[in-house]
Design an enzyme around this catalytic site. Structure first.
Site, PDB file in Angstrom:
ATOM      1  N   ARG A  47      46.202  43.667  39.915  1.00 40.44           N
ATOM      2  CA  ARG A  47      47.254  42.774  40.101  1.00 40.44           C
ATOM      3  C   ARG A  47      48.419  41.609  38.551  1.00 40.44           C
ATOM      4  O   ARG A  47      48.980  41.758  38.881  1.00 40.44           O
ATOM      5  CB  ARG A  47      46.932  41.504  41.245  1.00 40.44           C
ATOM      6  CG  ARG A  47      46.416  42.296  42.971  1.00 40.44           C
ATOM      7  CD  ARG A  47      45.662  41.534  43.635  1.00 40.44           C
ATOM      8  NE  ARG A  47      44.154  42.173  43.147  1.00 40.44           N
ATOM      9  CZ  ARG A  47      43.482  41.651  43.588  1.00 40.44           C
ATOM     10  NH1 ARG A  47      43.479  40.584  44.613  1.00 40.44           N
ATOM     11  NH2 ARG A  47      42.611  41.357  43.358  1.00 40.44           N
ATOM     12  N   SER A  67      41.955  39.744  49.408  1.00 42.97           N
ATOM     13  CA  SER A  67      41.206  39.484  50.350  1.00 42.97           C
ATOM     14  C   SER A  67      41.179  37.511  50.599  1.00 42.97           C
ATOM     15  O   SER A  67      40.728  37.642  51.760  1.00 42.97           O
ATOM     16  CB  SER A  67      39.682  39.721  51.530  1.00 42.97           C
ATOM     17  OG  SER A  67      39.555  41.472  50.363  1.00 42.97           O
ATOM     18  N   LYS A  94      26.787  39.102  49.028  1.00 45.18           N
ATOM     19  CA  LYS A  94      28.066  38.311  49.648  1.00 45.18           C
ATOM     20  C   LYS A  94      27.635  38.354  50.992  1.00 45.18           C
ATOM     21  O   LYS A  94      26.700  38.883  51.323  1.00 45.18           O
ATOM     22  CB  LYS A  94      29.460  39.290  49.220  1.00 45.18           C
ATOM     23  CG  LYS A  94      29.738  38.863  47.473  1.00 45.18           C
ATOM     24  CD  LYS A  94      31.264  39.109  47.330  1.00 45.18           C
ATOM     25  CE  LYS A  94      30.918  39.345  46.321  1.00 45.18           C
ATOM     26  NZ  LYS A  94      32.735  40.034  46.490  1.00 45.18           N
TER      27      LYS A  94
END
Ligand code: ADP
Length: 164
Positions: free
Chosen positions: A94, A132, A41
């Site tokens: 979430r 994020s 990443k």
């Protein structure tokens, strides 16, 4: 001694992560915030910068007697948990998308390390849409992110943007 790790990319840490962490503290004697060093990443913050920011914002977290530390790791989360002497991996959920992903990860991690249990806490309702990635996108487009990520992180993002 009940020890857990709270693993993630934390690029950057959000108030949603902090909410999960704070609500986990009554459950454990020690929690290691484990910052994943993922070379695949392209992060906004280096793993060192992320660890440093987390150490700073942890000063404001209610601990309920729980010892909080920050470490970076690479490779398998289950292996890092085992090597740390942790018996649990803390994660946050979430929405349904998170559930499907977390279920797969929890089952794989249990296969890898049967003695380590994944403990998922439901997101705080005020942070259930905060990630994020989304926060970074909004910030880079000039939107307000106050209240979603710690002030210190906003200041570091401004510094980054200034440098870019
Ligand atoms: P990863 O790349 O491993 O998903 P993240 O830093 O994105 O790492 O997230 C770490 C953990 O925190 C994950 O379990 C994720 O679902 C959870 N999480 C992220 N944002 C929130 C939030 N706003 N509320 C609750 N949990 C969250």
């Amino acid at each position: 001694m009940r020890k857990a790790i709270f693993p993630g990319s934390f690029d950057p840490i959000t108030n949603g992560h902090l909410d999960i962490l704070e609500r986990s503290t009554p459950l454990f004697d020690e929690i290691v915030v484990a910052v994943l060093n993922n070379p695949d990443k392209q992060p906004m913050f280096s793993v060192e910068e992320r660890c440093e920011m987390i150490r700073e914002v942890l000063k404001g977290v209610k601990r309920d007697g729980c010892h909080l530390t920050v470490e970076s790791f690479s490779g398998l989360t289950a292996e890092f948990a085992r090597a740390s002497g942790a018996s649990a991996i803390v994660r946050g959920i979430r929405a349904v998308g998170d559930y499907e992903y977390e279920l797969r990860m929890a089952l794989m991690n249990r296969r890898l390390e049967p003695s380590i249990e994944t403990v998922c806490l439901m997101a705080g309702e005020e942070y259930s849409y905060v990630s994020s990635t989304l926060t970074k996108q909004v910030f880079l487009l000039g939107g307000r992110v106050e209240g979603l990520i710690p002030e210190l992180v906003i200041a570091k993002m401004r510094e980054k943007l200034g440098k870019a």
